[in-house]
Design an enzyme around this catalytic site. Structure first.
Site, PDB file in Angstrom:
ATOM      1  N   ARG A 107      75.798  30.994  20.090  1.00  0.00           N
ATOM      2  CA  ARG A 107      74.848  30.966  18.977  1.00  0.00           C
ATOM      3  C   ARG A 107      74.974  32.205  18.091  1.00  0.00           C
ATOM      4  O   ARG A 107      73.989  32.675  17.518  1.00  0.00           O
ATOM      5  CB  ARG A 107      73.410  30.825  19.466  1.00  0.00           C
ATOM      6  CG  ARG A 107      73.098  29.496  20.132  1.00  0.00           C
ATOM      7  CD  ARG A 107      71.638  29.399  20.514  1.00  0.00           C
ATOM      8  NE  ARG A 107      71.379  28.221  21.324  1.00  0.00           N
ATOM      9  CZ  ARG A 107      70.348  28.097  22.162  1.00  0.00           C
ATOM     10  NH1 ARG A 107      69.495  29.091  22.300  1.00  0.00           N
ATOM     11  NH2 ARG A 107      70.188  26.988  22.859  1.00  0.00           N
ATOM     12  N   ARG A 116      69.750  32.419  13.604  1.00  0.00           N
ATOM     13  CA  ARG A 116      68.530  32.925  12.959  1.00  0.00           C
ATOM     14  C   ARG A 116      68.326  34.430  13.069  1.00  0.00           C
ATOM     15  O   ARG A 116      67.528  34.993  12.330  1.00  0.00           O
ATOM     16  CB  ARG A 116      67.312  32.214  13.548  1.00  0.00           C
ATOM     17  CG  ARG A 116      67.198  30.764  13.144  1.00  0.00           C
ATOM     18  CD  ARG A 116      66.008  30.104  13.815  1.00  0.00           C
ATOM     19  NE  ARG A 116      66.240  29.894  15.240  1.00  0.00           N
ATOM     20  CZ  ARG A 116      65.291  29.480  16.080  1.00  0.00           C
ATOM     21  NH1 ARG A 116      64.061  29.295  15.662  1.00  0.00           N
ATOM     22  NH2 ARG A 116      65.586  29.293  17.350  1.00  0.00           N
ATOM     23  N   ARG A 173      70.326  29.401   5.160  1.00  0.00           N
ATOM     24  CA  ARG A 173      69.473  28.363   5.742  1.00  0.00           C
ATOM     25  C   ARG A 173      68.268  28.053   4.857  1.00  0.00           C
ATOM     26  O   ARG A 173      67.751  26.911   4.869  1.00  0.00           O
ATOM     27  CB  ARG A 173      69.018  28.833   7.125  1.00  0.00           C
ATOM     28  CG  ARG A 173      68.044  27.949   7.839  1.00  0.00           C
ATOM     29  CD  ARG A 173      68.648  26.603   8.246  1.00  0.00           C
ATOM     30  NE  ARG A 173      67.692  25.881   9.044  1.00  0.00           N
ATOM     31  CZ  ARG A 173      66.638  25.223   8.543  1.00  0.00           C
ATOM     32  NH1 ARG A 173      66.444  25.176   7.235  1.00  0.00           N
ATOM     33  NH2 ARG A 173      65.796  24.595   9.359  1.00  0.00           N
ATOM     34  N   ASP A 199      75.937  21.228  15.824  1.00  0.00           N
ATOM     35  CA  ASP A 199      75.005  21.009  16.914  1.00  0.00           C
ATOM     36  C   ASP A 199      75.637  20.028  17.896  1.00  0.00           C
ATOM     37  O   ASP A 199      76.405  19.142  17.486  1.00  0.00           O
ATOM     38  CB  ASP A 199      73.678  20.445  16.392  1.00  0.00           C
ATOM     39  CG  ASP A 199      72.620  20.392  17.479  1.00  0.00           C
ATOM     40  OD1 ASP A 199      71.967  21.422  17.719  1.00  0.00           O
ATOM     41  OD2 ASP A 199      72.461  19.328  18.121  1.00  0.00           O
ATOM     42  N   TYR A 257      69.315  14.224  26.382  1.00  0.00           N
ATOM     43  CA  TYR A 257      68.559  14.131  25.135  1.00  0.00           C
ATOM     44  C   TYR A 257      68.424  12.683  24.681  1.00  0.00           C
ATOM     45  O   TYR A 257      67.381  12.275  24.147  1.00  0.00           O
ATOM     46  CB  TYR A 257      69.240  14.948  24.045  1.00  0.00           C
ATOM     47  CG  TYR A 257      69.086  16.443  24.213  1.00  0.00           C
ATOM     48  CD1 TYR A 257      67.865  17.070  23.972  1.00  0.00           C
ATOM     49  CD2 TYR A 257      70.165  17.229  24.620  1.00  0.00           C
ATOM     50  CE1 TYR A 257      67.723  18.435  24.128  1.00  0.00           C
ATOM     51  CE2 TYR A 257      70.030  18.593  24.776  1.00  0.00           C
ATOM     52  CZ  TYR A 257      68.807  19.201  24.527  1.00  0.00           C
ATOM     53  OH  TYR A 257      68.666  20.554  24.686  1.00  0.00           O
TER      54      TYR A 257
END
Length: 339
Positions: free
Chosen positions: A23, A27, A36, A72, A147
């Site tokens: 990652r 962020r 973003r 992703d 998921y």
């Protein structure tokens, strides 16, 4: 090009330990947040120029030895026929619960269904040509299926486990289809130019070792064996797998990703000559810089100078980590491991 990362994947000697962060495009970086702010997360994943831009940012800012595709793990699941949204975590409106649901799933044609992923890779290979290698990635079949069955994240994955135990024929049909999709997806990344592949099995460690061997290992092994991996190393990361490394090794990856719950040196004793990646606790990056340096040294000392070590966190970098601490960690790895 700096090939330190690829050399370490193959167990070759390097001048200093290569490092990158799971990652690493994310962020915690103001530069990422600037990009973003213009779009949703899915729009960012599906806009090759922007996805390439944020993939390159940590290479320039942190000085890491590899870039990883910004995307992703659920990107290729959406074109199987499952509407995907992020609120902010992933949500599937209609989870897979029955054999009829499984039968409705289609295997995407990657060049038609996820062209933005492949175009991002092509842009990155051009932009990174004189910098560092590019890692492509995907979710392992079990984690993707978790998921798809739950419809969102879960603390115990009880719905998935219920299918696994109570409806094994539905589970097997789903895992077969997801494995085939995954194989097509990762091979398309390799064809587009990915120089290494990381397979994320984030939830593989929620099972007992015996259940992992029965319900997960056959599908991950089939996936890895089906990759066109000539000169493309495969990194296999199963979070929470410290008690079953011998089983995970049998899946056939070239590099074992390790989380922070196991001593890296002890893991290497179990794995033998297999290359490893890891495994600093991500929360160490909140510590003062002298503590970060001590912890980097501890991980390097556990490896004891053996070839085939890629430094990384034991899971993804947290979004509130100060960027200067991540920069310091990378600098410490390079300085302390310099031959």
């Amino acid at each position: 090009m700096n090939t330190r990362f690829l050399d370490a994947c193959w167990g070759k000697p390097v001048d200093r330990t290569p490092v990158w962060l799971m990652r690493q495009a994310g962020r915690y970086l103001p530069d990422y947040m600037r990009v973003r702010s213009k779009c949703t997360f899915l729009e960012l994943c599906k806009t090759p120029e922007l996805a390439a831009e944020v993939s390159i940012q940590p290479v320039d800012i942190l000085g890491v030895d590899a870039a990883i595709l910004f995307s992703d793990i659920l990107t290729p699941v959406e074109p199987m026929g499952m509407a995907l949204d992020f609120v902010p975590g992933p949500v599937f409106e209609h989870p897979i619960r029955t054999m009829a649901d499984v039968e409705k799933l289609r295997i995407p044609q990657m060049e038609q269904d996820v062209p933005y992923v492949l175009e991002t890779i092509k842009i990155l290979r051009r932009e990174l040509a004189n910098k560092v290698p590019l890692i492509g990635f995907g979710g392992a079949p079990f984690t993707l299926a978790c998921y798809m069955v739950e419809g969102k994240g879960s603390k115990d994955w009880a719905t998935m486990k219920r299918m696994m135990y109570a409806a094994p024929e539905v589970y097997a049909a789903l895992m077969e289809k997801v494995t085939m999709m995954d194989m097509e997806y990762l091979n398309a990344q390799i064809k587009a130019g990915a120089q290494a592949i990381q397979i994320f099995d984030t939830w593989g460690g929620v099972l007992a070792p015996s259940d992992y061997e029965k319900y997960v290992l056959p599908y991950t092994t089939k996936l890895i064996n089906g990759l066109n991996r000539q000169n493309v190393p495969v990194i296999h990361f199963v979070k929470g797998a410290g008690t079953m490394l011998d089983s995970v090794k049998r899946a056939g990856g070239d590099v074992m990703g390790l989380d922070w719950h196991i001593n890296l040196g002890k893991a290497r004793e179990v794995l033998g000559d297999m290359a490893v990646q890891g495994n600093l606790d991500p929360t160490v990056l909140f510590a003062p810089k002298d503590v970060i340096e001590q912890e980097v040294k501890r991980v390097l000392d556990e490896n004891a100078g053996r070839p085939g070590h890629i430094f990384n966190l034991g899971h993804g970098i947290l979004p509130t980590v100060p960027p200067e601490n991540a920069i310091h960690m990378v600098e410490c790895v390079h300085r302390l491991s310099q031959k």
